[in-house]
Write a protein that holds these residues in place. Structure first.
Motif, mmCIF file in Angstrom:
data_model
loop_
_atom_site.group_PDB
_atom_site.id
_atom_site.type_symbol
_atom_site.label_atom_id
_atom_site.label_comp_id
_atom_site.label_asym_id
_atom_site.label_seq_id
_atom_site.Cartn_x
_atom_site.Cartn_y
_atom_site.Cartn_z
ATOM 1 N N ALA A 56 76.750 78.571 79.665
ATOM 2 C CA ALA A 56 75.317 78.283 79.834
ATOM 3 C C ALA A 56 74.644 79.366 80.658
ATOM 4 N N ARG A 57 75.328 79.851 81.698
ATOM 5 C CA ARG A 57 74.772 80.854 82.594
ATOM 6 C C ARG A 57 74.478 82.153 81.828
ATOM 7 N N ALA A 58 75.324 82.442 80.826
ATOM 8 C CA ALA A 58 75.115 83.650 80.039
ATOM 9 C C ALA A 58 74.075 83.406 78.946
ATOM 10 N N LEU A 59 74.173 82.251 78.272
ATOM 11 C CA LEU A 59 73.317 81.971 77.109
ATOM 12 C C LEU A 59 71.851 81.829 77.458
ATOM 13 N N ILE A 60 71.570 81.312 78.668
ATOM 14 C CA ILE A 60 70.180 81.016 79.041
ATOM 15 C C ILE A 60 69.329 82.286 78.997
ATOM 16 N N ASN A 61 69.964 83.441 79.144
ATOM 17 C CA ASN A 61 69.228 84.705 79.147
ATOM 18 C C ASN A 61 68.875 85.182 77.738
ATOM 19 N N GLN A 62 69.314 84.409 76.747
ATOM 20 C CA GLN A 62 69.109 84.770 75.344
ATOM 21 C C GLN A 62 69.412 86.247 75.094
ATOM 22 N N PRO A 63 70.659 86.630 75.381
ATOM 23 C CA PRO A 63 71.016 88.045 75.207
ATOM 24 C C PRO A 63 71.030 88.412 73.725
ATOM 25 N N GLN A 64 70.934 89.704 73.475
ATOM 26 C CA GLN A 64 71.056 90.155 72.095
ATOM 27 C C GLN A 64 72.487 89.974 71.619
ATOM 28 N N VAL A 65 73.426 90.187 72.552
ATOM 29 C CA VAL A 65 74.839 89.996 72.237
ATOM 30 C C VAL A 65 75.475 89.225 73.384
ATOM 31 N N LEU A 66 76.241 88.199 73.049
ATOM 32 C CA LEU A 66 76.990 87.473 74.068
ATOM 33 C C LEU A 66 78.451 87.897 73.954
ATOM 34 N N LEU A 67 79.016 88.327 75.073
ATOM 35 C CA LEU A 67 80.409 88.767 75.085
ATOM 36 C C LEU A 67 81.268 87.677 75.703
ATOM 37 N N LEU A 68 82.362 87.353 75.053
ATOM 38 C CA LEU A 68 83.260 86.322 75.574
ATOM 39 C C LEU A 68 84.641 86.938 75.755
ATOM 40 N N ASP A 69 85.083 86.997 77.010
ATOM 41 C CA ASP A 69 86.360 87.635 77.325
ATOM 42 C C ASP A 69 87.424 86.562 77.507
ATOM 43 N N GLU A 70 88.215 86.323 76.488
ATOM 44 C CA GLU A 70 89.248 85.282 76.525
ATOM 45 C C GLU A 70 88.704 84.017 77.186
ATOM 46 N N PRO A 71 87.603 83.474 76.689
ATOM 47 C CA PRO A 71 86.923 82.417 77.445
ATOM 48 C C PRO A 71 87.732 81.124 77.525
ATOM 49 N N LEU A 72 88.683 80.941 76.632
ATOM 50 C CA LEU A 72 89.396 79.662 76.609
ATOM 51 C C LEU A 72 90.815 79.805 77.135
ATOM 52 N N GLY A 73 91.135 80.995 77.619
ATOM 53 C CA GLY A 73 92.506 81.288 78.027
ATOM 54 C C GLY A 73 93.056 80.359 79.089
ATOM 55 N N ALA A 74 92.195 79.890 79.990
ATOM 56 C CA ALA A 74 92.687 79.100 81.123
ATOM 57 C C ALA A 74 92.739 77.608 80.809
ATOM 58 N N LEU A 75 92.364 77.227 79.601
ATOM 59 C CA LEU A 75 92.305 75.794 79.282
ATOM 60 C C LEU A 75 93.584 75.348 78.582
ATOM 61 N N ASP A 76 93.892 74.050 78.706
ATOM 62 C CA ASP A 76 95.079 73.568 78.004
ATOM 63 C C ASP A 76 94.769 73.414 76.517
ATOM 64 N N LEU A 77 95.820 73.256 75.743
ATOM 65 C CA LEU A 77 95.712 73.347 74.283
ATOM 66 C C LEU A 77 94.653 72.408 73.702
ATOM 67 N N LYS A 78 94.650 71.155 74.170
ATOM 68 C CA LYS A 78 93.760 70.152 73.592
ATOM 69 C C LYS A 78 92.298 70.521 73.863
ATOM 70 N N LEU A 79 92.045 70.900 75.126
ATOM 71 C CA LEU A 79 90.702 71.273 75.533
ATOM 72 C C LEU A 79 90.255 72.532 74.812
ATOM 73 N N ARG A 80 91.225 73.430 74.578
ATOM 74 C CA ARG A 80 90.925 74.691 73.920
ATOM 75 C C ARG A 80 90.445 74.434 72.487
ATOM 76 N N ARG A 81 91.148 73.536 71.797
ATOM 77 C CA ARG A 81 90.754 73.179 70.430
ATOM 78 C C ARG A 81 89.341 72.625 70.408
ATOM 79 N N GLN A 82 89.066 71.730 71.392
ATOM 80 C CA GLN A 82 87.764 71.081 71.480
ATOM 81 C C GLN A 82 86.678 72.130 71.733
#
Lengths: 386, 306
Positions: free
Chosen positions: A152-178
């Motif tokens: 949300a902190r990144a998206l609110i700025n309505q960037p031209q490009v949103l970069l996601l650096d392994e954004p789900l890496g720290a989550l467990d499998l179930k949460l990652r799927r969700q």
């Protein structure tokens, strides 16, 4: 391998001939890439392949040693990060621990002097399903909630490009799927270009409409996930995206629309449309789930390619049974048989015939002296469709 | 709990293991107190009792002397007399200490920031550089400043050559000299806590701030500074409190006109022999510092950060 289409005046992201060296180590090697506006683009590769460095150069956190980065027609190569219309969801989230969730999300708008931001922040909290969490501190949120705040902190700025650096890496499998489904939903909703860096090929395939597989600072192959899975361009991709049985083959000729190959003394053929080359040495590849098992040669449907073998191992994994079948030349083929309840399980030691439809095979380049297919690091290659 | 355990297992052998943790727990509850005991005894013997002694002294009849002895007359006027007579010294102490704290913060913060975030492999060497002056005694270092700031010393001759006007043409025996000495002596007390809190600052937060349109200045005031507030508070306290009570710098680098409250207390105790007055001044100084520190910590709003 890479695409280059200049002359675009829209908001596509262009990476043109970018190289990044750290001392003597080349992290990114003459990379050229175009990410179309509004697409969900995944940079997929093992750790150290240069994908995160590429992302950081787009964000402005690293400066390229050579090459240019353009947003539409604007050259941003040397632009400071705070001047780029690009925002990042960091791997560690990097939420400001001293600020409330509301203040974290409002951070970018406030820095740009936008005063009337309360409503926008509330909308963002709603988008990431965190209504009412505005007054909390990051430490009071779970990992998944923090991840959504970072988004949300990144998206609110309505960037031209949103970069996601392994954004789900720290989550467990179930949460990652969700969150994978969630991210895809949000991307469709806001229509912003997402560039997603990941080492998890399943994550890349679920979310992205274009995947670029990176290896040693270069792009191995780029395309739609299904195309790349069904017809990989290189042996690396064949084994990085899912698994493949690769047979060291030599092209012996062309007959009509078919290409004839020879491997370990056996002859095979496949449609020319499934071949990346029509002469010389090659890998003949077939995905494990495209292989079938028959008890005798008579039971093989006409037109199928076949190899005799002996079952050396069988493991039951629920949706399928994974067999290892030793071919006459000594190598083992991996065969996934769905547990649809039709065929009886095969015992280890059974004599079988492995067969496949010719159009399910693919032919890719192989160096003449190469006899063992390159395998990505085991920790990075997570099985797909098992 | 243990009764249920017995019912559950129903064996005699289980009685011993299930009893042990309880005994161990009882023993472990004592451990913290035992560990605290030496420190508490030390504080009682060498801090609490002397403090009470000092408090009593501050209320003795000031007409007594060491030879004739003092009488306890609850002479509260010692305090009003001390504060009235030495208000200027109090003011100078607080003022010098406050200025010293401000200057050490302005010098120390960039230094600590550079060591913590840009130090790389030189980090430890730079820290040793900060602590190195401690290998020489406080007194010697201050005496060295006397030479540096003397009328024919390098600083004054340089300033003269640059035609920088100096009051009375000298630096030694002025307020700025005393403050310079204080700043020099207390800088490590500012740098070390600042370093400790900046070292914990995640550089990725600074990257994130830059990514979110924060220019370097706003990145510093919105992210780096708030997150290093615990270090700022600890550093300013460690500088301000001893600086307010210091008398060596004023004595060696200043004149009687630069004397701080510490000089008065020292002279009353050791030269004049006015024990009740000195004790009253000491207590008044302690109270003043305590009040200032409490107000400061509240204003800094760092209770939760600390």
């Amino acid at each position: 391998m890479t695409e280059q289409d200049h002359g675009n005046t829209d908001a596509d992201l262009h990476i043109v001939g970018v190289t990044k060296r750290f001392g003597t180590f080349t992290a990114v090697d003459d990379l050229t890439l175009t990410v179309p506006q509004g697409s969900f683009f995944a940079l997929l590769g093992a750790s150290g392949c240069g994908k995160t460095t590429t992302l950081r150069m787009v964000a402005g956190l690293e400066e390229p040693t050579a090459g240019r980065i353009l947003l539409g027609t604007q050259d941003v190569t040397r632009l400071r990060p705070y001047k780029r219309p690009v925002n990042t969801v960091f791997q560690s989230y990097a939420l400001f621990p001293h600020l409330s969730i509301f203040d974290n999300i409002a951070f970018g708008l406030r820095r740009r002097g936008i005063r009337d931001h309360a409503k926008q922040v509330e909308q963002m909290l709603h988008l990431v399903e965190l209504d009412g969490y505005g007054s909390r501190r990051p430490a009071q949120l779970s990992g998944g909630q923090q991840q959504r705040v970072a988004l949300a902190r990144a998206l609110i700025n309505q960037p031209q490009v949103l970069l996601l650096d392994e954004p789900l890496g720290a989550l467990d499998l179930k949460l990652r799927r969700q969150m994978q489904i969630e991210l895809k939903r949000i991307q469709t909703e806001v229509g912003i270009t997402f560039v997603h860096v990941t080492h998890d090929q399943e994550e890349a395939m679920t979310m992205a409409d274009t995947v670029a597989v990176m290896n040693a600072g270069r792009i191995e192959q780029l395309g739609a996930p299904t195309d790349m899975y069904e017809f990989p361009g290189t042996a690396f991709v064949a084994n990085f995206l899912g698994q493949s049985n690769l047979l060291a083959a030599t092209v012996t000729g062309v007959s009509g629309d078919d290409v004839l190959v020879q491997a370990y003394g056996e002859r095979f053929s496949l449609p020319a449309a499934r071949c990346r080359l029509t002469a010389g040495t090659a890998w003949l590849g077939v995905r494990p789930e495209k292989l079938h098992l028959a008890p005798t040669p008579d039971a093989v449907p006409t037109g199928h390619q076949a190899v005799r073998g002996e079952v050396t191992d069988s493991s039951y994994v629920g949706v399928s049974t994974q067999y290892l079948v030793r071919a006459p030349w000594g190598d083992e083929l991996t065969v996934f048989v769905p547990n649809s309840g039709i065929a009886a399980p095969l015992a280890v030691g059974s004599e079988v015939v492995v067969h496949w439809r010719p159009e399910h095979a693919f032919l890719i380049e192989r160096a003449p002296d190469e006899t063992v297919a390159p395998m990505p690091e085991p920790e990075d290659a997570v099985g797909v469709g098992t | 709990m243990s009764a249920l355990g017995h019912l559950g297992t129903g064996s005699v052998a289980s009685a011993t293991p299930s009893d042990q943790p309880v005994a161990g727990g009882r023993r472990r509850r004592w451990v913290p107190y035992v560990l605290l005991l030496p420190g508490i005894l030390w504080l009682l013997l060498f801090f609490a009792i002397p403090c009470l002694e000092l408090l009593a002294t501050s209320l003795y009849d000031p007409s007594g002397s060491l030879e004739t002895g003092y009488a306890m007359t609850w002479h509260f006027a010692n305090y009003s007399d001390a504060v009235r007579e030495y208000a200027g010294h109090f003011g100078r102490s607080i003022g010098y200490a406050a200025l010293t704290t401000l200057i050490t913060l302005l010098i120390g913060y960039p230094l600590a920031y550079a060591i913590a975030l840009k130090g790389g492999r030189w980090k430890n060497l730079m820290l040793v550089g900060v602590i190195a002056p401690f290998f020489t005694s406080f007194l010697i270092r201050t005496l060295a400043w006397k030479v540096i700031l003397s009328d024919d010393g390098p600083v004054v001759s340089t300033l003269n050559a640059l035609h920088v006007p100096l009051p009375d043409g000298r630096l030694l025996a002025t307020g700025p000299a005393v403050i310079a000495g204080l700043v020099y002596n207390f800088l490590p007390f500012m740098v070390l806590p600042l370093y400790a809190s900046l070292e914990k600052l995640d550089p990725r937060l600074l990257e994130a701030a830059g990514d979110l349109y924060a220019r370097p200045v706003s990145r510093f005031f919105r992210v780096a500074l708030p997150l290093s507030m615990p270090g700022v508070v600890a550093g300013t306290l460690l500088t301000f409190i001893p600086a307010a009570g210091d008398y060596i710098n004023a004595q060696l680098l200043g004149t009687t006109r630069q004397y701080m409250i510490g000089n008065v207390i020292e002279s009353k105790f050791l030269k004049v022999g006015d024990y009740p007055g000195a004790a009253a001044l000491s207590f008044a100084l302690m109270a003043a510092i305590l009040v200032l520190v409490l107000v400061y910590v509240r204003r800094a709003g760092t209770e939760e950060v600390l």
